[in-house]
Design an enzyme around this catalytic site. Structure first.
Site, PDB file in Angstrom:
ATOM      1  N   ARG A  97      -5.007   2.993  -6.938  1.00  0.00           N
ATOM      2  CA  ARG A  97      -4.494   1.730  -6.411  1.00  0.00           C
ATOM      3  C   ARG A  97      -5.651   0.961  -5.800  1.00  0.00           C
ATOM      4  O   ARG A  97      -6.337   1.463  -4.901  1.00  0.00           O
ATOM      5  CB  ARG A  97      -3.401   2.008  -5.356  1.00  0.00           C
ATOM      6  CG  ARG A  97      -2.934   0.748  -4.690  1.00  0.00           C
ATOM      7  CD  ARG A  97      -1.741   0.907  -3.751  1.00  0.00           C
ATOM      8  NE  ARG A  97      -1.525  -0.415  -3.175  1.00  0.00           N
ATOM      9  CZ  ARG A  97      -1.482  -0.694  -1.885  1.00  0.00           C
ATOM     10  NH1 ARG A  97      -1.546   0.256  -0.981  1.00  0.00           N
ATOM     11  NH2 ARG A  97      -1.342  -1.941  -1.475  1.00  0.00           N
ATOM     12  N   HIS A 142      -4.303  -8.441  -0.979  1.00  0.00           N
ATOM     13  CA  HIS A 142      -4.388  -7.468   0.108  1.00  0.00           C
ATOM     14  C   HIS A 142      -5.124  -8.162   1.263  1.00  0.00           C
ATOM     15  O   HIS A 142      -6.230  -7.799   1.633  1.00  0.00           O
ATOM     16  CB  HIS A 142      -5.109  -6.197  -0.361  1.00  0.00           C
ATOM     17  CG  HIS A 142      -4.869  -4.999   0.514  1.00  0.00           C
ATOM     18  ND1 HIS A 142      -4.367  -3.804   0.042  1.00  0.00           N
ATOM     19  CD2 HIS A 142      -5.060  -4.811   1.846  1.00  0.00           C
ATOM     20  CE1 HIS A 142      -4.268  -2.933   1.034  1.00  0.00           C
ATOM     21  NE2 HIS A 142      -4.690  -3.518   2.146  1.00  0.00           N
ATOM     22  N   GLU A 187       1.626  -5.090   2.388  1.00  0.00           N
ATOM     23  CA  GLU A 187       1.971  -5.143   3.815  1.00  0.00           C
ATOM     24  C   GLU A 187       2.108  -6.577   4.329  1.00  0.00           C
ATOM     25  O   GLU A 187       1.360  -7.016   5.208  1.00  0.00           O
ATOM     26  CB  GLU A 187       0.931  -4.386   4.655  1.00  0.00           C
ATOM     27  CG  GLU A 187       0.868  -2.901   4.338  1.00  0.00           C
ATOM     28  CD  GLU A 187       0.037  -2.108   5.350  1.00  0.00           C
ATOM     29  OE1 GLU A 187      -0.490  -2.703   6.304  1.00  0.00           O
ATOM     30  OE2 GLU A 187      -0.066  -0.882   5.185  1.00  0.00           O
ATOM     31  N   ASN A 327       4.071   2.165   2.660  1.00  0.00           N
ATOM     32  CA  ASN A 327       2.898   2.728   3.322  1.00  0.00           C
ATOM     33  C   ASN A 327       3.365   3.379   4.608  1.00  0.00           C
ATOM     34  O   ASN A 327       3.982   2.722   5.453  1.00  0.00           O
ATOM     35  CB  ASN A 327       1.874   1.640   3.643  1.00  0.00           C
ATOM     36  CG  ASN A 327       1.283   1.010   2.389  1.00  0.00           C
ATOM     37  OD1 ASN A 327       1.492   1.500   1.281  1.00  0.00           O
ATOM     38  ND2 ASN A 327       0.544  -0.070   2.561  1.00  0.00           N
ATOM     39  N   TYR A 329       2.342   5.786   7.933  1.00  0.00           N
ATOM     40  CA  TYR A 329       1.314   6.432   8.738  1.00  0.00           C
ATOM     41  C   TYR A 329       1.884   7.174   9.946  1.00  0.00           C
ATOM     42  O   TYR A 329       1.500   8.278  10.247  1.00  0.00           O
ATOM     43  CB  TYR A 329       0.273   5.410   9.207  1.00  0.00           C
ATOM     44  CG  TYR A 329      -0.616   4.902   8.083  1.00  0.00           C
ATOM     45  CD1 TYR A 329      -1.717   5.633   7.663  1.00  0.00           C
ATOM     46  CD2 TYR A 329      -0.346   3.706   7.432  1.00  0.00           C
ATOM     47  CE1 TYR A 329      -2.534   5.195   6.621  1.00  0.00           C
ATOM     48  CE2 TYR A 329      -1.150   3.250   6.389  1.00  0.00           C
ATOM     49  CZ  TYR A 329      -2.245   3.996   5.991  1.00  0.00           C
ATOM     50  OH  TYR A 329      -3.037   3.554   4.955  1.00  0.00           O
ATOM     51  N   GLU A 398       0.409   4.277   0.491  1.00  0.00           N
ATOM     52  CA  GLU A 398      -0.663   4.598   1.437  1.00  0.00           C
ATOM     53  C   GLU A 398      -0.163   5.656   2.394  1.00  0.00           C
ATOM     54  O   GLU A 398       0.993   5.602   2.824  1.00  0.00           O
ATOM     55  CB  GLU A 398      -1.089   3.382   2.291  1.00  0.00           C
ATOM     56  CG  GLU A 398      -1.869   2.332   1.557  1.00  0.00           C
ATOM     57  CD  GLU A 398      -2.303   1.178   2.462  1.00  0.00           C
ATOM     58  OE1 GLU A 398      -2.486   1.383   3.688  1.00  0.00           O
ATOM     59  OE2 GLU A 398      -2.453   0.065   1.936  1.00  0.00           O
TER      60      GLU A 398
END
Ligand SMILES: *[C@@H]1O[C@H](CO)[C@@H](O)[C@H](O)[C@H]1NC(C)=O
Ligand SMILES: *[C@@H]1O[C@H](CO)[C@@H](O)[C@H](O)[C@H]1NC(C)=O
Ligand SMILES: *[C@@H]1O[C@H](CO)[C@@H](O)[C@H](O)[C@H]1NC(C)=O
Ligand SMILES: *[C@@H]1O[C@H](CO)[C@@H](O)[C@H](O)[C@H]1NC(C)=O
Length: 498
Positions: A97, A142, A187, A327, A329, A398
């Protein structure tokens, strides 16, 4: 959903320690990859005809906002891309990616400015990936909007819908024979909330509670129009798929009270749902529409600060994710609070959400205050997406662990993070029936981490940013990730089960 949202907190918060890592192998056709973004790795900020984007311009204007550092050279992927493709092949991944820098291929942002040098760079990269049987998963935006377009109002100008549409068509025409998986925006919450709301990411515009939503609105319609254009003009001959990448924390209710459960759901809907609801259902979550309208009125605005979609726009947007991306985290705990005070004409998104979201001190810390290691949150977030969006295919686009970049022997930190998160994600897949089909580790190499500059790092390969050659050194986690990818299993091969 087989998980209970309201299990005892104590049990959950100690889970990471006595949690038994799965020995099962991931499916044979699972997509394994790493992820990156153009501005974070490429460098070559003005090479071969590239135009400036907001990160070039604003890190030069306001160096203090990104740790007095910038992405002018960063990992020098622009010159070292062949070596990076070799590293990917060495890891054994089948997917990569990355993002295309809009201003590298179209220096002014407009299609009449196309730049042969920039086009050649991505053509070469894509060809080299395909030669190694690595499928490109390409992000169009991005965070690096061409500065020329920002100067015309950027995401606050509804014309962005047409600028992006033209750019997307140019990408499909130029690269669409080789790229089958497209992400329009990465995002968008960060682009809009941090770029046009609280103003901590380029272009550093401060417009909390107003401009953040205008940005999101234009961005969403731009996505919808690009999706329909692909569907009508390219899908038949190119056969690819288009989606958006949305990031979110998992938000865990602080108790099993209905109020706390509702407060956690409100956070999910204001975060993942802000973008995922429109592209699935054609409109914002009801709670967003209700709360923002309610507070707008009391604050003295004469209409809701959240723009509304026309019926035509709803129709364009509904069903514009061919698969869902997330994504992941970290996670937060959420408790309900009384309605926050109304401050005339001074809104923020946090006040609109109107809850107390926090990370408990006893959650495992990293070097930044917002990032706690919470592996079980990944399983819950995947389950929430599965239930909320009617069992879509999901790719984790991600996931990764950050430290200060000096640690090569990182099996107990980064390696363990990958192991525990992947094990929880596999539980979502096998135990809960979530249709998880891929996983992109962030990141292949160390890079420029936006407002943190080079002070936090997530790479599987370390980069010495003081050396002009930017040598890549494998961290121990690179060996672990290679083992995971090649055996499709999180523990030693001889202990793996099918
Ligand atoms: C390129 O397109 C933009 C937007 O349509 C226009 O404003 C500009 O004049 C064009 N430039 C050239 C050189 O044709
Ligand atoms: C409503 O808001 C707009 C934009 O802020 C402003 O121009 C207008 O005067 C307002 N109208 C009323 C009736 O307050
Ligand atoms: C998962 O998604 C893929 C792609 O859409 C689909 O082919 C497959 O049938 C789905 N699997 C399950 C178990 O839903
Ligand atoms: C980076 O983190 C490691 C591990 O926590 C620590 O030993 C080292 O002192 C830190 N280095 C710097 C420069 O902060």
């Amino acid at each position: 959903m087989k998980l209970l949202l309201c299990c005892c907190l104590l049990v959950i918060s100690t889970l990471a320690d006595d949690y038994a890592v799965s020995t099962r192998r991931f499916p044979k056709n699972f997509k394994w990859g790493t992820a990156s973004a153009a501005y974070q790795v490429e460098g070559g900020w003005n090479a071969d005809g590239k135009g400036e984007n907001v990160w070039d311009t604003y890190t030069h204007l306001y160096p203090e906002k990104s740790n007095y550092q910038n992405g002018d050279v960063t990992s020098d992927h622009y010159n070292k891309w062949q070596e990076d493709v070799d590293l990917l092949a060495g890891l054994g991944v089948n997917t990569y990616r990355f993002s295309i820098a809009w201003s590298r291929v179209l220096p002014t942002g407009f299609v009449n400015s196309s730049n042969p040098g920039g086009i050649a760079f991505y053509k070469n990269l894509i060809a080299a990936l395909k030669e190694k049987n690595i499928e490109p998963l390409v992000t169009m935006h991005h965070w690096d909007l061409p500065t020329n377009l920002e100067n015309l109002g950027g995401f606050l100008n509804p014309a962005i819908q047409e600028w992006f549409l033209d750019y997307a068509r140019f990408l499909f025409e130029t690269f669409g024979d080789d790229v089958k998986n497209w992400v329009t925006f990465n995002e968008p919450k960060q682009t809009c909330e941090q770029g046009y709301g609280i103003g901590i990411l380029a272009p550093y515009i401060v417009g909390p509670g107003v401009k953040n939503y205008q940005c999101g609105h234009n961005l969403l319609i731009a996505h919808g129009k690009a999706y329909r254009m692909y569907e009508n003009e390219f899908k038949g001959k190119q056969g690819g798929r288009v989606t958006m990448v949305v990031d979110s924390n998992w938000f865990e209710p602080a108790s099993d009270s209905a109020d706390d459960i509702g407060a956690a759901e409100t956070n999910l809907l204001f975060t993942y749902g802000w973008f995922a609801h429109p592209i699935n259902f054609g409109d914002y979550p009801d709670i967003m529409k209700q709360r923002i309208a309610y507070r707008s009125k009391l604050e003295g605005f004469n209409k809701s600060r959240l723009p509304s979609f026309t019926e035509k726009e709803k129709e364009i947007l509904r069903g514009t994710a061919d698969f869902m991306c997330v994504n992941i985290y970290t996670s937060s705990m959420v408790s309900a609070i009384p309605e926050p005070e109304i401050i005339p004409l001074s809104p923020t998104r946090d006040l609109d959400i109107g809850t107390n979201a926090y990370q408990p001190d006893d959650w495992e810390a990293t070097i930044t205050d917002w990032f706690k290691v919470v592996p079980w949150g990944a399983r819950k977030l995947l389950n929430w997406i599965d239930v909320t969006y009617n069992h879509p295919e999901i790719i984790v686009t991600e996931n990764g662990y950050h430290d200060n970049g000096t640690v090569i022997h990182d099996l107990d930190t980064r390696g363990r993070y990958y192991k525990l998160y992947l094990s929880n994600m596999q539980d979502a897949l096998y135990k809960d029936g979530v249709n998880l089909t891929g996983y992109m580790a962030w990141a292949l190499t160390d890079d420029f981490e936006w407002q943190y500059g080079y002070s936090i790092q997530l790479g599987l390969y370390q980069i010495d940013f003081t050396d002009p050659d930017r040598p890549r050194t494998p961290k121990d986690s690179a060996g672990y990730y290679r083992q995971v990818v090649t055996t499709r299993c999180l523990v030693d091969d001889d202990q793996c089960t099918d």
